[in-house]
Enzyme design. Structure first.
Site, short mmCIF file in Angstrom:
data_model
loop_
_atom_site.label_atom_id
_atom_site.label_comp_id
_atom_site.label_asym_id
_atom_site.label_seq_id
_atom_site.Cartn_x
_atom_site.Cartn_y
_atom_site.Cartn_z
CE LYS A 294 25.26 3.32 35.27
NZ LYS A 294 25.93 2.52 34.21
NE ARG B 124 28.55 11.20 26.01
CZ ARG B 124 28.13 11.52 27.25
NH1 ARG B 124 26.90 12.00 27.42
NH2 ARG B 124 28.92 11.37 28.29
CG HIS C 17 26.29 17.46 28.11
ND1 HIS C 17 27.17 16.82 27.30
CD2 HIS C 17 25.99 16.56 29.07
CE1 HIS C 17 27.41 15.60 27.75
NE2 HIS C 17 26.70 15.43 28.85
CG LEU C 18 21.91 22.12 31.35
CD1 LEU C 18 20.72 23.06 31.59
CD2 LEU C 18 23.12 22.58 32.17
CD GLU D 114 27.68 17.84 24.04
OE1 GLU D 114 28.27 17.96 25.13
OE2 GLU D 114 26.71 17.08 23.88
N1 LIG Z 1 23.24 14.13 29.29
C1 LIG Z 1 23.93 13.80 30.37
O1 LIG Z 1 24.36 14.69 31.11
C2 LIG Z 1 24.19 12.37 30.70
C3 LIG Z 1 24.23 11.45 29.70
N2 LIG Z 1 24.47 10.12 29.99
C4 LIG Z 1 24.46 9.21 28.88
O2 LIG Z 1 23.30 8.39 28.98
C5 LIG Z 1 23.53 7.15 28.32
C6 LIG Z 1 23.09 6.00 29.22
O3 LIG Z 1 23.90 5.94 30.37
P1 LIG Z 1 23.72 4.73 31.42
O4 LIG Z 1 22.28 4.44 31.58
O5 LIG Z 1 24.53 5.09 32.60
O6 LIG Z 1 24.43 3.54 30.63
P2 LIG Z 1 24.18 1.98 30.81
O7 LIG Z 1 25.39 1.32 30.30
O8 LIG Z 1 23.73 1.68 32.19
O9 LIG Z 1 22.95 1.69 29.83
C7 LIG Z 1 23.05 1.72 28.43
C8 LIG Z 1 22.07 0.71 27.85
O10 LIG Z 1 22.07 0.84 26.42
C9 LIG Z 1 21.93 -0.47 25.89
N3 LIG Z 1 22.36 -0.52 24.49
C10 LIG Z 1 23.61 -0.69 23.98
N4 LIG Z 1 23.59 -0.73 22.64
C11 LIG Z 1 22.28 -0.57 22.29
C12 LIG Z 1 21.62 -0.53 21.04
N5 LIG Z 1 22.26 -0.68 19.87
N6 LIG Z 1 20.29 -0.35 21.04
C13 LIG Z 1 19.60 -0.22 22.21
N7 LIG Z 1 20.18 -0.26 23.42
C14 LIG Z 1 21.51 -0.43 23.46
C15 LIG Z 1 22.76 -1.34 26.80
O11 LIG Z 1 22.39 -2.69 26.72
C16 LIG Z 1 22.44 -0.74 28.16
O12 LIG Z 1 21.37 -1.40 28.79
C17 LIG Z 1 25.02 7.15 27.97
O13 LIG Z 1 25.13 7.57 26.62
C18 LIG Z 1 25.61 8.20 28.87
O14 LIG Z 1 26.78 8.72 28.33
C19 LIG Z 1 24.63 9.67 31.28
C20 LIG Z 1 24.60 10.58 32.32
C21 LIG Z 1 24.41 12.01 32.11
O1 LIG Z 2 28.19 11.64 32.95
C1 LIG Z 2 28.01 11.81 31.74
O2 LIG Z 2 28.24 10.94 30.89
C2 LIG Z 2 27.53 13.09 31.27
O3 LIG Z 2 27.22 13.20 30.10
C3 LIG Z 2 27.51 14.25 32.18
O4 LIG Z 2 28.47 15.18 31.71
P1 LIG Z 2 28.94 16.40 32.65
O5 LIG Z 2 29.64 15.80 33.83
O6 LIG Z 2 27.72 17.14 33.06
O7 LIG Z 2 29.86 17.21 31.82
#
Ligand SMILES: NC(=O)C1=CN([C@@H]2O[C@H](COP(=O)(O)OP(=O)(O)OC[C@H]3O[C@@H](n4cnc5c(N)ncnc54)[C@H](O)[C@@H]3O)[C@@H](O)[C@H]2O)C=CC1
Ligand SMILES: O=C(O)C(=O)COP(=O)(O)O
Length: 616
Positions: free
Chosen positions: A187, A268, A317-318, A297
């Site tokens: 996503k 992460r 973590h924004l 964190e």
């Molecule tokens: N910093 C933040 O505030 C936020 C961080 N995140 C993080 O972003 C990341 C992605 O989230 P989404 O896109 O929603 O997840 P998602 O599940 O939609 O996409 C993850 C993708 O990673 C792929 N994947 C799995 N293992 C893999 C590997 N070994 N090598 C390469 N690709 C691989 C999957 O096939 C999938 O297409 C997650 O770690 C989530 O926790 C999400 C939202 C906010």
């Molecule tokens: O949705 C996620 O996985 C995030 O990493 C976002 O974390 P937060 O809701 O900003 O503490």
């Protein structure tokens, strides 16, 4: 009759369980609470106002931010639901302290790594999340970090605030015409790709489980892990933290990057080995890093080696922290919590049982088989962290499978878009396949994405991932009542495999299984017949059918202290090859795996981890 019970369960779940199933532990208990009094919800981190307003319509809402574990434990026995972001650790102690009152935990965001899911399930507490509303915010943050890092914005801003006007110290690097590698084309990764192309970057992606067609439609080429490391000027990480991605960006990965590459992490913290990143920055192999997430964190500020470096920019973590995303996740999670309090099975349920307990007991082997086949098939997809090796000296006598590009030990391009499921059943076309299909999707998806599959959302999640599912039911012998399935197979279309013998003659990763004596077994991998219990970890080797191999491999494993629980060999008389399956209690070291490939006659070897999930 077993299957008609399952059928009713599917209908009930798919209709969001207007009336709760008797055996559905979490929700049944929740409804009892909701029906008799206005539920109390504790919100421990800042939640968007729209969500809070919606919650107050039906619940008593208490907000208390920055609680210690002790304070949280003291409050939790007084509430029916808890809503958190990533800053609240919902540990086993919290569930124990609730003394059974806590029925729902809502995570206003995607990652549920801060919630002890096993403890929640044991306590009969449903966990729901908000998986979509912060996707764009996370992608925008990735792009913001990319631009800020390339143009030294935070450093230049800090220097001006300190009173200097230094233009030469902050000359940046251009984005246009460069290449960015997106790791994890899910996503967030696909939204980042779209935006990066708009900035004039060429985008390649490494995601062994993504649909190549979906990527191509966005003008993104799926490449191998090695290719991504080698061709890109910028690397941006968007995969979940799993055992397979933990520490993926290590010394070896940094060494394979272009000198002076730049890396962004909004996924992460654990995906990067922080000590290795430090070494890569010190040697200037990596020029800059932009980090939103950390192993721990908050990180320890006193002596964190990365946070204070001028070539690292950091945000706390924004990724999800925009007003719009927080309004969105607040509404998304509140809908899910309110729904769960009303006894409904939400599409956002993370630990919902796929099937009521009494039905699970009856159908368990078939359900475990379906999920196990999904997990087995995806476990055979080539990815960069595959524990697999090919014997370099060997010349495979095998068929098309080995020439199909399957035997990469360092990751194929991946990109499967098709799952073909075949059911062989005495019921033929009358077999209701929804539950089994959902279990296959669960097996395929759950190990690799942040998505949590339940009966209501399985087809939707598969569609969103660009997966095409085809099902064929074949009428097999039998009386049509007692036996649900004679056998079942799952094939992943056009995926590269880490074990070339798993690829069938039509270039698909193919696994087949059946239930024998009430237990699920894998009976075919690629074109090879096997007999593997669907549980535990297994080492697979493909070899020439000749003496000495069992002893040689067994000796190397015992030297590495790897206990063997069983060993089977199956051969195809036709081409003189065999597959050996060895049940192992622990994983052999990479050096042992490498040595095994040098045993005379061995062609390739791989580890096949935990085919069956823990029993629920
Ligand atoms: N910093 C933040 O505030 C936020 C961080 N995140 C993080 O972003 C990341 C992605 O989230 P989404 O896109 O929603 O997840 P998602 O599940 O939609 O996409 C993850 C993708 O990673 C792929 N994947 C799995 N293992 C893999 C590997 N070994 N090598 C390469 N690709 C691989 C999957 O096939 C999938 O297409 C997650 O770690 C989530 O926790 C999400 C939202 C906010
Ligand atoms: O949705 C996620 O996985 C995030 O990493 C976002 O974390 P937060 O809701 O900003 O503490």
């Amino acid at each position: 009759m077993a299957w008609s019970l399952a059928d009713r369960a599917v209908r009930r779940s798919a209709a969001a369980a207007r009336r709760p199933a008797a055996g559905r532990r979490c929700c049944a208990r929740v409804e009892a609470v909701y029906a008799t009094h206005r539920a109390t919800v504790l919100v421990t981190e800042k939640l968007g106002d729209a969500g809070l307003d919606r919650l107050r319509l039906t619940c008593n809402v208490e907000t208390a931010y920055g609680l210690t574990q002790e304070e949280l434990c003291a409050k939790v026995s007084l509430v029916d639901a808890l809503i958190v972001r990533s800053g609240t650790k919902v540990t086993r102690a919290v569930f124990e302290a609730s003394h059974g009152r806590l029925k729902v935990v809502g995570r206003a965001g995607v990652g549920v790594d801060n919630v002890d899911l096993a403890a929640a399930t044991e306590a009969g507490c449903l966990v729901v999340n908000a998986p979509t509303a912060n996707t764009v915010a996370a992608a925008e943050h990735g792009i913001a970090l990319l631009c800020a890092m390339a143009r030294n914005i935070p450093q230049a801003d800090a220097s001006m605030k300190a009173g200097s006007w230094d233009r030469s110290a902050y000359v940046g690097t251009s984005l246009a015409g460069k290449t960015i590698a997106v790791y994890g084309f899910g996503k967030v990764g696909s939204e980042v790709s779209r935006r990066a192309r708009g900035l004039g970057l060429t985008v390649v992606a490494y995601d062994p489980y993504a649909s190549a067609e979906k990527a191509a439609a966005q003008g993104v080429q799926l490449v191998t892990f090695d290719e991504a490391l080698q061709v890109a000027d910028f690397h941006t990480l968007h995969m979940p933290l799993t055992p397979g991605t933990k520490g993926l960006f290590n010394d070896s990965a940094f060494a394979r990057m272009k000198r002076g590459a730049r890396i962004i992490n909004v996924a992460r913290g654990g995906v990067i080995d922080e000590a290795a990143l430090l070494r890569a920055l010190e040697s200037k192999q990596v020029a800059q890093a932009a980090l939103d997430v950390f192993l721990e964190e908050p990180p320890s500020f006193e002596n964190h080696p990365l946070v204070h470096r001028p070539d690292v920019i950091c945000t706390p973590h924004l990724g999800a922290s925009t007003t719009e995303a927080q309004e969105g996740v607040a509404l998304e999670v509140v809908e899910a919590v309110v729904d769960a309090l009303a006894g409904n099975l939400s599409v956002n349920a993370v630990n919902a049982p796929m099937v009521p307990a009494e039905i699970l007991r009856e159908l368990q082997p078939y359900i475990v088989l379906a999920e196990g086949l999904g997990r087995a098939a995806v476990g055979l997809v080539s990815n960069s962290t595959s524990s697999s090796s090919s014997a370099s000296s060997s010349s495979s006598s095998s068929s098309s499978s080995s020439s199909s590009g399957g035997a990469h030990s360092q990751g194929g391009k991946g990109g499967f878009g098709d799952i073909a499921i075949t059911y062989s059943s005495p019921r033929g076309d009358d077999l209701d396949t929804r539950l089994l299909r959902a279990m296959v999707i669960k097996g395929v998806l759950e190990e690799t994405t942040t998505s949590k599959v339940n009966l209501v959302n399985a087809d939707l999640l598969a569609r969103n991932r660009g997966l095409r599912i085809t099902e064929v039911s074949i009428r097999a012998g039998g009386d049509g009542t007692s036996e649900v399935l004679t056998s079942m197979s799952v094939a992943l279309g056009t995926a590269d495999s880490k074990f070339s013998a798993a690829v069938d003659r039509t270039n698909r990763i193919y696994v087949e299984g059946r239930v024998t004596g009430g237990a699920p077994f894998l009976t075919k991998i690629g074109n090879f017949d096997v007999e593997l219990a669907v549980q535990g970890s297994v080492m697979l080797t493909r070899q020439r059918d000749q003496p000495g191999i069992v002893g040689g491999v067994g000796m190397l494993l015992s030297r590495d202290n790897v206990n063997i629980s069983f060993m089977t060999v199956s051969r195809t008389a036709k081409d003189g090859e065999a597959i050996m399956a060895i049940g192992i209690d622990s994983e052999p070291s990479p050096a042992t795996l490498e040595e095994i490939t040098r045993v005379k006659g061995v062609i390739e070897v791989t580890i096949f981890k935990e085919v069956a999930p823990p029993q629920r």
